[in-house]
Design an enzyme around this catalytic site. Structure first.
Site, PDB file in Angstrom:
ATOM      1  N   ASP A 143       0.839  -1.194   0.000  1.00 26.05           N
ATOM      2  CA  ASP A 143       0.000   0.000   0.000  1.00 26.05           C
ATOM      3  C   ASP A 143       0.877   1.248   0.000  1.00 26.05           C
ATOM      4  O   ASP A 143       2.002   1.227   0.498  1.00 26.05           O
ATOM      5  CB  ASP A 143      -0.890   0.042   1.246  1.00 26.05           C
ATOM      6  CG  ASP A 143      -1.949  -1.044   1.250  1.00 26.05           C
ATOM      7  OD1 ASP A 143      -2.197  -1.645   0.190  1.00 26.05           O
ATOM      8  OD2 ASP A 143      -2.530  -1.278   2.321  1.00 26.05           O
ATOM      9  N   ARG A 144       0.322   2.334  -0.493  1.00 26.01           N
ATOM     10  CA  ARG A 144       1.043   3.610  -0.520  1.00 26.01           C
ATOM     11  C   ARG A 144       1.594   3.984   0.859  1.00 26.01           C
ATOM     12  O   ARG A 144       2.757   4.375   0.996  1.00 26.01           O
ATOM     13  CB  ARG A 144       0.106   4.725  -0.994  1.00 26.01           C
ATOM     14  CG  ARG A 144       0.744   6.113  -1.000  1.00 26.01           C
ATOM     15  CD  ARG A 144      -0.330   7.200  -0.962  1.00 26.01           C
ATOM     16  NE  ARG A 144      -1.177   7.167  -2.132  1.00 26.01           N
ATOM     17  CZ  ARG A 144      -0.964   7.902  -3.219  1.00 26.01           C
ATOM     18  NH1 ARG A 144       0.058   8.729  -3.267  1.00 26.01           N
ATOM     19  NH2 ARG A 144      -1.787   7.830  -4.240  1.00 26.01           N
TER      20      ARG A 144
END
Length: 330
Positions: A143-144
């Site tokens: 995930d970012r």
């Protein structure tokens, strides 16, 4: 497309139907022709025949036969990597050999681009070629806002081998997180299927309802390393499947959301005080079969600055997590 191609399913495409994947990638391809290609086995997913309504998962490989020049997808226009980004991403390298590169991805850096994401790891890979002639390839995602270990393949052979290791679960990933509250029991396994609400492009996952056709099995081992009264817990997570937001959704499902994860924990995920508001989830280590064979690759990534600050604030000692999963029931 004038030759057989092996195309990766991206994280953004996770959960999409195979026929819709083709519609996005090759808008001129008719449904009738696609059905014929599927019936004759010319289109395959991870080497197996598939139907048009099959749901794809990020990281899968779709075999696309020659489709004719008229169906060639538009080439991507890659922006050159800025000197600042090239320097930054090279400083993230924690391991490198002829077949793989391992990064400690910073929190906040997206792995791939999207409609509103122009700065991402995929756009910086040219800066990581070093002495090689090929651009390194992504073989898994984070995930970012999750920091930590991410491995890149430096050639097609390595990409195939690493992808196979992930698919066959010959890879052990350990994540560290700070959660609000203390899980009970302090060690166990979360077996909770997840589904995206609102379609394949939805940004959140939820506990799936019985009979949900879009549900995906999701299993995560966890172990509490240490606690701060009953207010916080440092938890080690070992995901056995690789679903979108799996650890975040599973932690919230236990009633102990990850600190900084407002998406799944709401206001409870932001305790305030001196603890930073950023997501406290870090891919600490990866143990995977090395693509060159005969050995394994084991790497660990240091905590990002905001989690390091929290660990110091709460007087956590990294060595305390060494035996986190000892005694875990299989």
């Amino acid at each position: 497309m004038s030759a057989v191609a092996q195309l990766d399913v991206t994280e953004e495409e996770d959960g999409i139907r195979l026929d819709r994947w083709f519609k996005r990638r090759f808008p001129s391809l008719t449904h009738g022709r696609l059905e014929k290609l599927l019936r004759t086995g010319q289109v395959r997913v991870d080497g197996a025949k598939a139907k048009s309504n099959a749901r794809l998962s990020a990281g899968q490989i779709v075999r696309v036969p020659p489709l004719g020049e008229a169906l060639e997808p538009a080439p991507k226009v890659e922006k050159p990597v800025s000197e600042a980004d090239a320097e930054m991403i090279r400083a993230c390298v924690i391991y490198k050999d002829k077949s793989v590169i391992v990064l400690n991805k910073p929190a906040g850096l997206a792995v791939q681009g999207g409609t509103k994401t122009e700065r991402h790891l995929d756009g910086m890979l040219d800066a990581l070629m070093f002495e090689a002639k090929e651009r390194p390839r992504l073989v898994h995602r984070l995930d970012r806002d999750t920091s930590g270990v991410i491995v890149l393949a430096r050639n097609v052979r390595a990409a195939t081998a690493l992808a196979r290791a992930f698919q066959q679960k010959d890879a052990q990933k350990i994540y560290w997180a700070l959660v609000v509250g203390v899980p009970s029991p302090r060690q166990g396994t979360i077996n909770l299927a997840l589904a995206k609400q609102g379609g394949p492009r939805a940004e959140r996952v939820f506990a799936a309802e019985k009979g949900d056709e879009d549900a995906k099995n999701a299993v995560t081992h966890y172990s509490v390393v240490t606690t701060v009264a009953q207010k916080f817990a440092w938890v080690a997570f070992m995901p056995m499947t690789g679903r979108t937001h799996q650890i975040r959704a599973h932690a919230a499902a236990m009633g102990t959301p990850i600190v900084g994860d407002g998406k799944y924990g709401g206001v409870d995920a932001h305790p305030g005080g001196e603890i930073p508001r950023q997501l406290h989830l870090h891919a600490r280590s990866l143990d995977i079969a090395h693509p060159d064979g005969g050995k394994r690759l084991f790497v660990e990534a240091e905590l990002p600055p905001h989690m390091k600050k929290t660990w110091e604030l709460l007087a956590f000692e990294e060595r305390d997590a060494k035996h986190a999963f000892d005694g875990l029931e299989p």
